[in-house]
Write a protein that holds these residues in place. Structure first.
Motif, short mmCIF file in Angstrom:
data_model
loop_
_atom_site.label_atom_id
_atom_site.label_comp_id
_atom_site.label_asym_id
_atom_site.label_seq_id
_atom_site.Cartn_x
_atom_site.Cartn_y
_atom_site.Cartn_z
N ARG A 156 0.82 -1.20 0.00
CA ARG A 156 0.00 0.00 0.00
C ARG A 156 0.86 1.26 0.00
N GLU A 157 2.06 1.17 0.55
CA GLU A 157 2.96 2.32 0.50
C GLU A 157 3.37 2.64 -0.93
N GLU A 158 3.33 1.61 -1.79
CA GLU A 158 3.70 1.79 -3.19
C GLU A 158 2.48 1.90 -4.09
N TYR A 159 1.30 1.94 -3.50
CA TYR A 159 0.06 1.96 -4.27
C TYR A 159 -0.06 3.26 -5.06
N VAL A 160 -0.54 3.15 -6.28
CA VAL A 160 -0.68 4.33 -7.14
C VAL A 160 -1.96 5.08 -6.78
N GLY A 161 -1.81 6.32 -6.33
CA GLY A 161 -2.98 7.15 -6.04
C GLY A 161 -3.65 6.81 -4.71
N GLU A 162 -4.91 7.18 -4.61
CA GLU A 162 -5.70 6.99 -3.40
C GLU A 162 -5.99 5.51 -3.17
N TRP A 163 -5.89 5.06 -1.90
CA TRP A 163 -6.26 3.69 -1.56
C TRP A 163 -7.59 3.71 -0.81
N LEU A 164 -8.55 2.92 -1.29
CA LEU A 164 -9.83 2.75 -0.61
C LEU A 164 -10.08 1.26 -0.41
N PRO A 165 -10.86 0.90 0.61
CA PRO A 165 -11.17 -0.52 0.82
C PRO A 165 -11.99 -1.07 -0.35
N GLU A 166 -11.94 -2.39 -0.53
CA GLU A 166 -12.79 -3.02 -1.53
C GLU A 166 -14.24 -2.92 -1.08
N PRO A 167 -15.14 -2.52 -1.98
CA PRO A 167 -16.56 -2.36 -1.60
C PRO A 167 -17.19 -3.69 -1.23
N LEU A 168 -17.96 -3.69 -0.16
CA LEU A 168 -18.69 -4.88 0.28
C LEU A 168 -20.18 -4.56 0.25
N LEU A 169 -20.94 -5.38 -0.44
CA LEU A 169 -22.38 -5.14 -0.55
C LEU A 169 -23.14 -5.70 0.64
N ASP A 170 -22.77 -6.89 1.09
CA ASP A 170 -23.50 -7.54 2.17
C ASP A 170 -22.53 -8.15 3.16
N ASP A 171 -22.71 -7.83 4.44
CA ASP A 171 -21.93 -8.47 5.49
C ASP A 171 -22.60 -9.81 5.81
N PRO A 172 -21.92 -10.94 5.66
CA PRO A 172 -22.58 -12.23 5.87
C PRO A 172 -22.88 -12.54 7.33
N TYR A 173 -22.29 -11.78 8.26
CA TYR A 173 -22.46 -12.08 9.69
C TYR A 173 -23.38 -11.05 10.34
N SER A 174 -24.23 -11.52 11.20
CA SER A 174 -25.09 -10.61 11.96
C SER A 174 -25.22 -11.11 13.39
N ASP A 175 -25.38 -10.17 14.30
CA ASP A 175 -25.57 -10.47 15.72
C ASP A 175 -26.38 -9.33 16.32
N PRO A 176 -27.63 -9.55 16.68
CA PRO A 176 -28.47 -8.47 17.19
C PRO A 176 -27.85 -7.72 18.37
N GLN A 177 -27.07 -8.42 19.20
CA GLN A 177 -26.48 -7.77 20.36
C GLN A 177 -25.33 -6.84 19.98
N THR A 221 -21.00 14.53 2.67
CA THR A 221 -19.66 14.99 3.06
C THR A 221 -18.56 14.29 2.27
N ALA A 222 -18.88 13.13 1.68
CA ALA A 222 -17.86 12.41 0.90
C ALA A 222 -18.53 11.51 -0.12
N VAL A 223 -17.92 11.42 -1.28
CA VAL A 223 -18.28 10.43 -2.30
C VAL A 223 -17.00 9.68 -2.61
N ARG A 224 -16.98 8.39 -2.30
CA ARG A 224 -15.76 7.60 -2.47
C ARG A 224 -15.96 6.63 -3.64
N ILE A 225 -15.09 6.74 -4.64
CA ILE A 225 -15.27 5.99 -5.88
C ILE A 225 -14.14 4.98 -6.05
N VAL A 226 -14.50 3.72 -6.22
CA VAL A 226 -13.52 2.67 -6.48
C VAL A 226 -13.63 2.27 -7.95
N LEU A 227 -12.53 2.45 -8.70
CA LEU A 227 -12.48 2.09 -10.11
C LEU A 227 -11.46 0.99 -10.41
N ASN A 228 -10.56 0.73 -9.48
CA ASN A 228 -9.54 -0.29 -9.67
C ASN A 228 -10.23 -1.63 -9.98
#
Length: 313
Positions: A72-93, A272-279
């Protein structure tokens, strides 16, 4: 219950731990697979399989994260996390903690922590593991793990500067903004953006981006008014979608292939922010990926000063 069945029952939890530590769907899936291989090869049958497997996936993730940080120190440009649509884990508590820790903003704050701080925070603050289990996982004393978690919590709290909007308000505002963007409604977009809004774009050197991120509402509106209508005229479409638990969209080409993901942060009644992942490497888990360079040429929506005109060689 077979070992494989037990493992599959806990897979959603293991993936969710790994994703929050790594910020990568692909790396999280690999960490879970490595956890299975180690479990399958071991003769140990612990009293708590949940704690045992969580410890393995955490250690694997820490090792991956340490290696990834060099990349990531050598990453070209802005680094953003990979987008996740659904978290498979849930816990009401732990619903609030799970939801908050999944947001792109939180994942970016986690990036500022050391690997051990990140692991301690995720295990304790998000998944409610006790410090005895965390100490065994990290091979540290309970006191040291408490300090790691407390230090991480302070960093996370310091990084949160605004109260987020509730889900309905954020979704409604995002929907109006996307509509204004598709219509090229400059004033409409500007009225929904904070004056200091930001639009970082992660192309990783593998997709065209407009500079190293766009900062400030006026500059954002200028870019979006230039870019979005041209891409839509080229047959692209915006598909509303929750990204990391927050309102967002997937940009697709005329054949339904993924061009980019868009995630929105909303606070105080404005975006306040629009974060775009194109990689493309970060979009493959969402389906077939579009050729952004071809679309850019078709859309003709960027000047040479604002975007790379050809893919890197």
């Amino acid at each position: 219950m077979s070992e494989a069945t037990e493992f599959e029952r806990l897979r959603p939890l293991l993936f969710s731990i790994a994703y929050r530590i790594l910020g990568s769907v692909t790396e999280a899936e690999d960490a879970v697979q490595e956890t299975w291989l180690r479990f399958d090869a071991s003769d140990e049958r612990p009293a708590s399989l949940k704690s045992y497997l969580a410890a393995i996936v955490t250690r694997v993730s820490i090792d991956v994260l340490r290696s990834a940080r060099v990349r990531r120190e050598e990453y070209v440009g802005e680094w953003l996390p990979e987008p996740l649509l659904d978290d498979p884990y849930s816990d009401p508590q732990q619903a609030a903690e799970l939801a908050d820790s999944l947001t792109t903003a939180s994942l970016l704050l986690l990036e500022r922590l050391s690997p051990l701080e990140r692991a301690a925070f995720v295990l304790h603050e998000v998944f409610a593991f006790d410090f005895a289990a965390i100490a065994e996982t990290l091979d540290r004393s309970e006191a040291a793990c408490r300090q790691l978690a407390a230090r991480a919590r302070r960093h996370m709290d310091d990084g949160r500067t605004r109260l987020e909007a509730d889900a309905r308000e954020a979704e409604a505002l995002t929907a109006r903004f996307l509509s204004a963007m598709q219509d090229g409604d400059v004033e409409g977009m500007r009225s929904m953006l904070a004056a200091d809004a930001v639009m970082p774009a992660d192309g990783g050197g593998k997709a065209p981006v407009w500079g190293r991120g766009t900062w400030g509402a006026d500059r954002m509106v200028e870019k979006l008014a230039q870019m979005a209508p041209a891409f839509i005229a080229a047959g692209c479409a915006l598909e509303p979608q929750r990204i990391n638990g927050r309102p967002g969209a997937i940009f697709r080409d005329r054949d339904g292939r993924v061009l980019s993901s868009w995630g929105f942060d909303v606070a105080g009644g404005v975006i306040t922010a629009v974060r775009i992942v194109l990689n493309p490497d970060k979009l493959q888990h969402l389906g077939p990926v579009a050729d952004a360079w071809t679309l850019l040429r078709e859309a003709g929506s960027a000047s040479p000063r604002d975007a790379q005109a050809e893919p890197p060689t």
